[in-house]
Design a protein around this motif. Sequence first.
Motif, PDB file in Angstrom:
ATOM      1  N   ASP A 115     -18.754 -25.772  -3.844  1.00  0.00           N
ATOM      2  CA  ASP A 115     -19.471 -25.726  -2.571  1.00  0.00           C
ATOM      3  C   ASP A 115     -20.854 -25.104  -2.786  1.00  0.00           C
ATOM      4  O   ASP A 115     -21.018 -24.210  -3.605  1.00  0.00           O
ATOM      5  CB  ASP A 115     -18.662 -24.877  -1.578  1.00  0.00           C
ATOM      6  N   GLY A 116     -21.824 -25.617  -2.008  1.00  0.00           N
ATOM      7  CA  GLY A 116     -23.191 -25.113  -2.141  1.00  0.00           C
ATOM      8  C   GLY A 116     -23.896 -25.782  -3.301  1.00  0.00           C
ATOM      9  O   GLY A 116     -24.793 -25.210  -3.921  1.00  0.00           O
ATOM     10  N   SER A 117     -23.481 -27.023  -3.580  1.00  0.00           N
ATOM     11  CA  SER A 117     -23.977 -27.658  -4.804  1.00  0.00           C
ATOM     12  C   SER A 117     -25.495 -27.889  -4.790  1.00  0.00           C
ATOM     13  O   SER A 117     -26.096 -28.043  -5.854  1.00  0.00           O
ATOM     14  CB  SER A 117     -23.224 -28.957  -5.093  1.00  0.00           C
ATOM     15  N   SER A 118     -26.106 -27.882  -3.594  1.00  0.00           N
ATOM     16  CA  SER A 118     -27.569 -28.051  -3.571  1.00  0.00           C
ATOM     17  C   SER A 118     -28.259 -26.818  -4.172  1.00  0.00           C
ATOM     18  O   SER A 118     -29.458 -26.830  -4.437  1.00  0.00           O
ATOM     19  CB  SER A 118     -28.063 -28.294  -2.146  1.00  0.00           C
ATOM     20  N   ASN A 207     -28.375 -20.316   9.605  1.00  0.00           N
ATOM     21  CA  ASN A 207     -29.600 -21.033   9.260  1.00  0.00           C
ATOM     22  C   ASN A 207     -30.509 -21.102  10.481  1.00  0.00           C
ATOM     23  O   ASN A 207     -30.394 -21.981  11.331  1.00  0.00           O
ATOM     24  CB  ASN A 207     -29.264 -22.435   8.746  1.00  0.00           C
ATOM     25  N   TYR A 210     -32.381 -24.014  12.433  1.00  0.00           N
ATOM     26  CA  TYR A 210     -31.750 -24.926  13.403  1.00  0.00           C
ATOM     27  C   TYR A 210     -31.766 -24.372  14.832  1.00  0.00           C
ATOM     28  O   TYR A 210     -31.103 -24.917  15.713  1.00  0.00           O
ATOM     29  CB  TYR A 210     -30.293 -25.210  12.996  1.00  0.00           C
ATOM     30  N   TYR A 240     -29.095 -15.166   4.409  1.00  0.00           N
ATOM     31  CA  TYR A 240     -28.495 -16.506   4.392  1.00  0.00           C
ATOM     32  C   TYR A 240     -28.822 -17.186   3.071  1.00  0.00           C
ATOM     33  O   TYR A 240     -29.977 -17.423   2.763  1.00  0.00           O
ATOM     34  CB  TYR A 240     -29.023 -17.343   5.559  1.00  0.00           C
ATOM     35  N   GLY A 242     -26.975 -20.054   1.990  1.00  0.00           N
ATOM     36  CA  GLY A 242     -26.755 -21.498   2.074  1.00  0.00           C
ATOM     37  C   GLY A 242     -25.662 -21.953   1.123  1.00  0.00           C
ATOM     38  O   GLY A 242     -25.473 -23.132   0.883  1.00  0.00           O
ATOM     39  N   LEU A 244     -21.725 -21.139   1.132  1.00  0.00           N
ATOM     40  CA  LEU A 244     -20.780 -20.441   2.002  1.00  0.00           C
ATOM     41  C   LEU A 244     -20.005 -19.342   1.272  1.00  0.00           C
ATOM     42  O   LEU A 244     -19.818 -18.249   1.801  1.00  0.00           O
ATOM     43  CB  LEU A 244     -19.824 -21.471   2.625  1.00  0.00           C
ATOM     44  N   TYR A 260     -21.915 -20.990  11.459  1.00  0.00           N
ATOM     45  CA  TYR A 260     -22.467 -22.344  11.382  1.00  0.00           C
ATOM     46  C   TYR A 260     -22.033 -23.026  12.671  1.00  0.00           C
ATOM     47  O   TYR A 260     -20.987 -23.659  12.743  1.00  0.00           O
ATOM     48  CB  TYR A 260     -21.997 -23.113  10.144  1.00  0.00           C
ATOM     49  N   LYS A 270     -21.165 -28.297  10.519  1.00  0.00           N
ATOM     50  CA  LYS A 270     -21.115 -28.886   9.169  1.00  0.00           C
ATOM     51  C   LYS A 270     -19.878 -28.497   8.359  1.00  0.00           C
ATOM     52  O   LYS A 270     -19.433 -29.204   7.472  1.00  0.00           O
ATOM     53  CB  LYS A 270     -22.363 -28.422   8.400  1.00  0.00           C
TER      54      LYS A 270
HETATM   55  P1  AFP Z   1     -23.951 -28.275  -0.030  1.00  0.00           P
HETATM   56  O1  AFP Z   1     -22.734 -28.266  -0.928  1.00  0.00           O
HETATM   57  O2  AFP Z   1     -24.375 -29.654   0.368  1.00  0.00           O
HETATM   58  O3  AFP Z   1     -25.083 -27.458  -0.596  1.00  0.00           O
HETATM   59  O4  AFP Z   1     -23.489 -27.594   1.354  1.00  0.00           O
HETATM   60  C1  AFP Z   1     -23.105 -26.271   1.361  1.00  0.00           C
HETATM   61  C2  AFP Z   1     -22.540 -25.898   2.693  1.00  0.00           C
HETATM   62  O5  AFP Z   1     -21.445 -26.724   3.029  1.00  0.00           O
HETATM   63  C3  AFP Z   1     -22.109 -24.425   2.725  1.00  0.00           C
HETATM   64  O6  AFP Z   1     -21.817 -23.897   1.480  1.00  0.00           O
HETATM   65  C4  AFP Z   1     -23.292 -23.730   3.334  1.00  0.00           C
HETATM   66  O7  AFP Z   1     -22.934 -22.587   4.037  1.00  0.00           O
HETATM   67  C5  AFP Z   1     -23.901 -24.768   4.222  1.00  0.00           C
HETATM   68  O8  AFP Z   1     -23.517 -26.034   3.681  1.00  0.00           O
HETATM   69  C6  AFP Z   1     -25.389 -24.699   4.272  1.00  0.00           C
HETATM   70  O9  AFP Z   1     -25.868 -25.708   5.090  1.00  0.00           O
HETATM   71  P2  AFP Z   1     -27.385 -25.716   5.598  1.00  0.00           P
HETATM   72  O10 AFP Z   1     -28.234 -26.053   4.415  1.00  0.00           O
HETATM   73  O11 AFP Z   1     -27.415 -26.777   6.657  1.00  0.00           O
HETATM   74  O12 AFP Z   1     -27.706 -24.362   6.163  1.00  0.00           O
END
Ligand code: AFP
Length: 337
Positions: A115-118, A207, A210, A240, A242, A244, A260, A270
């Motif tokens: 999770d949070g791969s971005s 976040n 938003y 924050y 981003g 989780l 969220y 989300k």
């Molecule tokens: P990703 O895996 O696409 O980065 O998403 C991570 C997540 O599901 C969670 O780990 C974060 O809390 C949340 O999204 C962050 O989302 P925002 O970028 O919309 O704040």
Amino acid sequence: MTRITTIERFILDSQPEYAQGDFSGLLYDLALAAKIISHKVNRAGLLDIIGEAGEINVQGEDQQKLDVYADDVIFKMCDHTGRLCILASEEHEDLLEIPARYEKGPYVLVYDPLDGSSNIDVNVSIGTVFGIYRCLDWSKRGRKEDVLQPGRDLVAAGYILYGSSTMMVYSTGRGVHGFTLNPDIGEFLLSNEDMKLGPSPGYYSMNAAYYDRWPRPVKEYVQWLQGGEDSGAPKLSSRYIGSLVADFHRNLLKGGVFCYPSEIDKPLGKIRLLYEAAPLAFLIEQAGGYASDGTQSILDIMPTDTHQRVPFYIGNRSLVEKAEEFIQQANRLPIRE
Ligand code: AFP
């Protein structure tokens, strides 16, 4: 030298006699998967040098994306052990069946492999989240019904945080315990026994970009959180990441609330109920906190779809209940699909 307890020792010592087979083994399988994923995550920055994901690296091998890799490791660690009857991963649209050549077992594993791969490309903490349920019917093991269970029925949940250290934190309903990976000896060692949320929360995490998309009660709640002494809220700072798992872990240690919420055009927000919200809700209750969708406990929600999303408020009970108060007072309940 202080007493050193490995995760294996701790799992064995803290389970009742009857649970020292499949269940303990499954937790240990996950700890092993965590070590393998951690090793790979720590090398992520080297991808620039040895080749990008999706390309052929200098050894002539295909580079796998890290989240796909993590998903594979967990599945392959668990598919053949005879401990599980079915798995569900955030990475897959469909349920993951136990291959016919292997025996099925009594447990169900739901997980978000990375999770949070971005955040991977920018060297920021990421995590794995997992939940374990019992299968409902031994004679018909491995159906969708086994996966679609409310968080209240979890028998264990946890996460692995790939941060400045790698940590595995889990609960089997007897407190929340944290283990830090010592890379020199390749063992998770008990570092945080019986973690509890402190009474004075330190942070709120959401976040703020938003803000315009949040429903009015959510905006009012945020203003309350920011209001310090005038609003009667505790003095909080904002953090924050981003990711989780990382946001949750910090707030678990320092106290606070992660939100969220629903958004005007995204009423369910989300966060995924099965793979993220329910396991973390299980952990936070074990640590003395609470998680809600703004109207009810996350643990009481009966999932209807494996990938369903849910508005998410989690942390110190007083802060989460305050969110419920704003949302319910305004009588603008998040719309359910
Ligand atoms: P990703 O895996 O696409 O980065 O998403 C991570 C997540 O599901 C969670 O780990 C974060 O809390 C949340 O999204 C962050 O989302 P925002 O970028 O919309 O704040």
